[in-house]
Design an enzyme around this catalytic site. Structure first.
Site, PDB file in Angstrom:
ATOM      1  N   GLY A 352       0.837  -1.189   0.000  1.00 26.28           N
ATOM      2  CA  GLY A 352       0.000   0.000   0.000  1.00 26.28           C
ATOM      3  C   GLY A 352       0.868   1.233   0.000  1.00 26.28           C
ATOM      4  O   GLY A 352       1.659   1.423   0.910  1.00 26.28           O
ATOM      5  N   THR A 353       0.740   2.073  -1.011  1.00 24.08           N
ATOM      6  CA  THR A 353       1.644   3.199  -1.209  1.00 24.08           C
ATOM      7  C   THR A 353       0.897   4.300  -1.939  1.00 24.08           C
ATOM      8  O   THR A 353      -0.065   4.028  -2.642  1.00 24.08           O
ATOM      9  CB  THR A 353       2.864   2.756  -2.059  1.00 24.08           C
ATOM     10  OG1 THR A 353       3.483   1.633  -1.446  1.00 24.08           O
ATOM     11  CG2 THR A 353       3.889   3.862  -2.203  1.00 24.08           C
ATOM     12  N   VAL A 354       1.363   5.562  -1.793  1.00 26.35           N
ATOM     13  CA  VAL A 354       0.820   6.642  -2.616  1.00 26.35           C
ATOM     14  C   VAL A 354       1.959   7.268  -3.414  1.00 26.35           C
ATOM     15  O   VAL A 354       3.086   7.370  -2.943  1.00 26.35           O
ATOM     16  CB  VAL A 354       0.113   7.724  -1.776  1.00 26.35           C
ATOM     17  CG1 VAL A 354      -1.177   7.171  -1.184  1.00 26.35           C
ATOM     18  CG2 VAL A 354       1.010   8.272  -0.680  1.00 26.35           C
ATOM     19  N   MET A 434       2.654   2.999  -7.858  1.00 27.78           N
ATOM     20  CA  MET A 434       2.747   2.424  -6.519  1.00 27.78           C
ATOM     21  C   MET A 434       2.209   0.998  -6.529  1.00 27.78           C
ATOM     22  O   MET A 434       1.635   0.549  -7.501  1.00 27.78           O
ATOM     23  CB  MET A 434       1.986   3.279  -5.504  1.00 27.78           C
ATOM     24  CG  MET A 434       0.531   3.585  -5.864  1.00 27.78           C
ATOM     25  SD  MET A 434      -0.628   2.209  -5.924  1.00 27.78           S
ATOM     26  CE  MET A 434      -0.633   1.697  -4.221  1.00 27.78           C
TER      27      MET A 434
END
Length: 534
Positions: A352-354, A434
């Site tokens: 999970g990344t932005v 991402m």
């Protein structure tokens, strides 16, 4: 009304602008960056504002308690910032094993490493920003105080995380997560307002002290106290001694374009290695099963080697120069055959990344990424702060023979990677995708789509993606052409058509016309992506 039901195909066009552009995965965050540009900030200020807003409006993927990396183009030079944090100084593999763990756990206090995000904001602001950090963080503070309605994809992943934490995170150390992110005993719904006054207070303290409160003041004390109460390892001393590292970006030339990444401990090199191997093969053909086969095989080789070798630079058993050399690419390319290979398999967990990209009319451009690693991260929220802490330490190994073996003060292999493209010494622009181990695969596919086929930025993002999982297993998106699926199966690939696009990453692109200064951007259709322009 079902906000996740889309019975008809949708199409977006490339967005154009002159004075400024912010592209990211959440409309309110993009608007926060634009607001700062319009108040006299530059692309660096806008990136910080957008990143801070994302910790509020997309907490399912990132937070104040995570890591960050940035590539900053300013005054005709590219700068790299590594703001990933090390393991606590009191931790060791033996201590973890004595608690009954055979490998690093996913949740709880053990996988928490030093957060680098607040220090990244402060460092970028001090070195390149035009506005005070406290002013740049105001849009994010406003969202946290006043609340905002959940967007569709955000709501989807929030509910999934709640169910997972409800099942796996039942001890006292997780109580504050449920109080913060499920205040009514459930995840907030799509369109429902959610706010976090504690998050706002923490952002205000970071802005007013240039992040020192987080690392040396009251916030650091709260983190330290919580960790001691729950037998964690992260301490106030770990926080006080932390500082981000400015690094020289690494690159490879792909058919006339220089592709730039952050050097290890990040996995950006895997994208460069795959590009090097692929360009040694036959000339790419549009929507060709043979070309996609070769791309998948190149990525397999790069990933197999990357996972085996990438860690802190000084502990890598093979040099960066060797892995990016033409000789190495030729050796690996020579092993690719007409059918799918079976390299040593790796289980590739979801992440999970932005990611965000910004640009201004002065020519400044930023490629920025931050993450709590797996969704909300460790499931640990420090009471009274709104801070969800990352679980980046999960990627450490407890095997002493592995390059990524956990040691006090060591940074782990890190999945988050910003990308940047230049040509003949001039900026083309920032790009990124991402999504855990999808990231270098997304970078590879965006670069090949753009350079080999001259696809516009929005179409380059929309093009159906493939994702190598392990062995001969490859996942493809639902819209991936069936004739290609059939051809790849005949080449020995074990193709799985995914039920949705959630695991294939979320990307943003901003390209700049060097002659006119006109900006063109694409944003991710797989999430609540948006571009704010001026």
């Amino acid at each position: 009304m079902d906000y996740l039901h889309h019975p008809f195909a949708a199409k977006r066009h490339t967005i154009f602008a002159k004075k400024g552009m912010v592209a990211t995965s959440q409309p309110l965050a993009a608007q926060a960056g634009l607001e700062i540009l319009q108040k006299g900030g530059n692309a660096i200020d806008a990136a910080i504002a957008t990143a801070a807003a994302l910790t509020v409006v997309e907490p399912t993927s990132n937070g104040i308690g995570g890591d960050a990396f940035a590539l900053v183009w300013t005054k005709d030079k590219l700068h790299g910032l590594n703001a990933s944090g090390p393991a606590p100084r009191s931790i060791s593999a033996n201590k973890i094993k004595q608690k009954g763990h055979e490998k690093m756990p996913v949740y709880g206090v053990i996988p928490i490493t030093v957060p680098g995000v607040p220090a990244a904001w402060a460092e970028l602001s001090e070195k390149f920003g035009k506005l005070p950090l406290k002013d740049v963080l105001m849009p994010a503070i406003r969202y946290a105080e006043e609340g905002y309605p959940l967007t569709p994809i955000l709501g989807k992943y929030w509910k999934m995380a709640y169910r997972k934490f409800k099942e796996n995170c039942t001890s006292e150390e997780f109580t504050s997560w449920f109080e913060t992110f499920a205040p009514n005993g459930k995840a907030p719904e799509i369109g429902e307002i959610w706010s976090s006054p504690d998050h706002a207070k923490t952002l205000r303290a970071i802005g007013e002290t240039n992040a020192r409160d987080f690392y040396e003041g009251e916030i650091a004390n709260k983190i330290d106290t919580f960790m001691k109460q729950h037998n964690g390892y992260l301490s106030k001393e770990d926080l006080a001694t932390y500082k981000p590292e400015w690094v020289e970006p690494v690159s490879t030339n792909y058919r006339g374009y220089d592709v730039w990444e952050i050097p290890p401990n990040g996995q950006g090199m895997i994208a460069l290695m795959a590009l090097n191997v692929f360009k040694e093969l036959a000339k790419p053909e549009w929507q060709s099963a043979n070309t996609i086969h070769q791309q998948i095989e190149a990525m397999k080789l790069a990933f197999t080697d990357g996972k085996a070798f990438i860690t802190e630079l000084e502990e890598m058993p093979v040099s960066v120069e060797r892995l990016l050399s033409e000789e190495y690419a030729k050796e690996r390319a020579a092993t690719i055959e007409e059918e799918a290979s079976y390299p040593k398999p790796y289980e590739l967990p979801k992440g999970g990344t932005v990611y965000l990209a910004t640009a201004d009319e002065e020519g400044n451009m930023v490629s920025y990424i931050q993450s709590n690693y797996m969704g909300f991260g460790s499931g640990v929220v420090v009471p009274g702060t709104g801070i969800a802490l990352q679980n980046r330490g999960h990627d450490f190994s407890l095997d002493e023979s592995h390059p990524n073996f956990i040691k006090p003060g060591k940074r782990s292999y890190n999945t988050i990677i910003p990308g940047f493209l230049t040509k003949d010494g001039q900026a083309v622009g920032p790009f990124g995708v991402m999504g855990g181990y999808m990231q270098p695969q997304g970078h590879f596919q965006i670069v090949t789509n753009t350079v080999d086929y001259l696809i516009n930025p929005q179409a380059a993002l929309d093009m159906p993606r493939w994702q190598w999982i392990n062995g001969k297993t490859v996942h493809v998106e639902p819209e991936f052409p069936n004739y290609l699926v059939q051809s790849l199966v005949r080449k020995g690939h074990d193709i799985h058509i995914a039920p949705d696009t959630g695991s294939f990453g979320r990307g943003q692109i901003i390209w700049r016309n060097a002659e006119t200064g006109v900006l063109q951007g694409g944003t991710e259709s797989r999430t609540d992506g948006a571009i704010a322009v001026w």
